[in-house]
Write a protein that holds these residues in place. Structure first.
Motif, PDB file in Angstrom:
ATOM      1  N   VAL A 110       0.841  -1.203   0.000  1.00 18.62           N
ATOM      2  CA  VAL A 110       0.000   0.000   0.000  1.00 18.62           C
ATOM      3  C   VAL A 110       0.877   1.253   0.000  1.00 18.62           C
ATOM      4  O   VAL A 110       0.602   2.228  -0.717  1.00 18.62           O
ATOM      5  CB  VAL A 110      -0.955  -0.003   1.212  1.00 18.62           C
ATOM      6  N   THR A 118      -4.140   1.410  -8.192  1.00 16.21           N
ATOM      7  CA  THR A 118      -4.918   0.203  -7.967  1.00 16.21           C
ATOM      8  C   THR A 118      -4.020  -0.975  -7.613  1.00 16.21           C
ATOM      9  O   THR A 118      -2.841  -1.017  -7.972  1.00 16.21           O
ATOM     10  CB  THR A 118      -5.767  -0.149  -9.202  1.00 16.21           C
ATOM     11  N   LEU A 164      -6.760   0.507   1.817  1.00 19.38           N
ATOM     12  CA  LEU A 164      -7.300   0.320   0.478  1.00 19.38           C
ATOM     13  C   LEU A 164      -8.825   0.257   0.494  1.00 19.38           C
ATOM     14  O   LEU A 164      -9.447  -0.032   1.518  1.00 19.38           O
ATOM     15  CB  LEU A 164      -6.752  -0.966  -0.143  1.00 19.38           C
ATOM     16  N   PHE A 233      -8.532  -3.496  -5.575  1.00 16.07           N
ATOM     17  CA  PHE A 233      -8.620  -2.354  -4.655  1.00 16.07           C
ATOM     18  C   PHE A 233      -8.136  -1.077  -5.320  1.00 16.07           C
ATOM     19  O   PHE A 233      -7.384  -1.112  -6.309  1.00 16.07           O
ATOM     20  CB  PHE A 233      -7.744  -2.589  -3.422  1.00 16.07           C
ATOM     21  N   ARG A 234      -8.533   0.041  -4.728  1.00 16.94           N
ATOM     22  CA  ARG A 234      -7.986   1.345  -5.083  1.00 16.94           C
ATOM     23  C   ARG A 234      -7.468   2.015  -3.828  1.00 16.94           C
ATOM     24  O   ARG A 234      -8.083   1.909  -2.758  1.00 16.94           O
ATOM     25  CB  ARG A 234      -9.041   2.236  -5.764  1.00 16.94           C
ATOM     26  N   LYS A 235      -6.337   2.687  -3.948  1.00 16.31           N
ATOM     27  CA  LYS A 235      -5.824   3.492  -2.838  1.00 16.31           C
ATOM     28  C   LYS A 235      -6.438   4.882  -2.958  1.00 16.31           C
ATOM     29  O   LYS A 235      -6.253   5.557  -3.962  1.00 16.31           O
ATOM     30  CB  LYS A 235      -4.304   3.578  -2.899  1.00 16.31           C
TER      31      LYS A 235
END
Length: 240
Positions: A110, A118, A164, A233-235
């Motif tokens: 992360v 992503t 995330l 996921f997206r940060k």
């Protein structure tokens, strides 16, 4: 055999991408073909040497778009030698089930993902994996083997706690779960068993030729017994 859907990941030419725990490089090669700037990362120097050689061969054969770059780096997933926010996309495919400190590894990936970037995380799915563990200790109880079985909720929660946002999930490789159950039943290293050899030929046919009948079988089996869980996921971008 790819586990990650790069369209769902949002991969674009020119993206800076990290393949964390790249192994033999299957995802790294496909991202390179799509024009990304790829960093293949692993702790196995021998695997990385092979990945580097194929990167060079791909470029020499004209298999990658002009301007795309690829390199390898050896190191520890718990202390990534990259700057904060260095990568647009991060893939960690079938690695976290091997890592004792999986939360620390997730926090590191992360950290190196840029805000708005992503991440795709893939691990063996709970049900197929649990069956394999029941059938054979040899399947997982080996040096460097699988040390945990994730539920969807556990993996999603660990990634969300690290910052995330879950955007999608998938189950893939439905035809592969019975193959591993069979290997566990007859002996994981017993590759000469006639049933194992026959099933292996079927999987090679699936991967190399992608016949319609096996694609259809996969669409039915993936949601039911797909061997791999894939979470996207997206940060988030910090506001203020």
């Amino acid at each position: 055999m790819l586990t990650v859907d790069f369209d769902r990941l949002g991969l674009r030419p020119g993206d800076r991408v990290l393949d964390l725990g790249c192994g033999a490089g299957r995802h790294a090669f496909e991202m390179y073909r799509r024009g990304a700037d790829v960093m293949a990362f692993d702790q196995d120097a021998d695997e990385l040497a092979g990945v580097r050689d194929l990167f060079v061969a791909m470029k020499e054969a004209g298999e990658v778009p002009a301007g795309a770059e690829a390199d390898v780096k050896e190191g520890d997933a718990l202390a990534l030698p990259f700057a904060d926010g260095e990568f647009d996309r991060v893939v960690a495919a079938e690695i976290l089930e091997h890592v004792p400190a999986d939360i620390a590894a997730i926090e590191e990936l992360v950290r190196v993902t840029r805000p708005g970037g992503t991440v795709a995380l893939t691990v063996p799915r709970w049900l197929p994996e649990a069956i394999s563990w029941k059938l054979s200790d040899e399947y997982h109880d080996v040096p460097g083997g699988h040390i945990r079985i994730y539920t969807d909720k556990e993996l999603a929660s660990k990634a969300e706690n690290a910052g995330l946002v879950l955007e999608g999930r998938d189950h893939v490789h439905g035809l592969h779960a019975p193959y591993w159950w069979l290997k566990c039943a007859v002996g994981v290293t017993n590759d000469r068993h006639p049933l194992v050899r026959a099933y292996h030929r079927l999987l090679v046919w699936e991967i190399m030729e992608q016949p319609a009948v096996l694609r259809a079988a996969g669409r039915v089996l993936d949601p039911l017994i797909g061997k791999s869980l894939v979470l996207y996921f997206r940060k988030p971008v910090d506001v203020g």
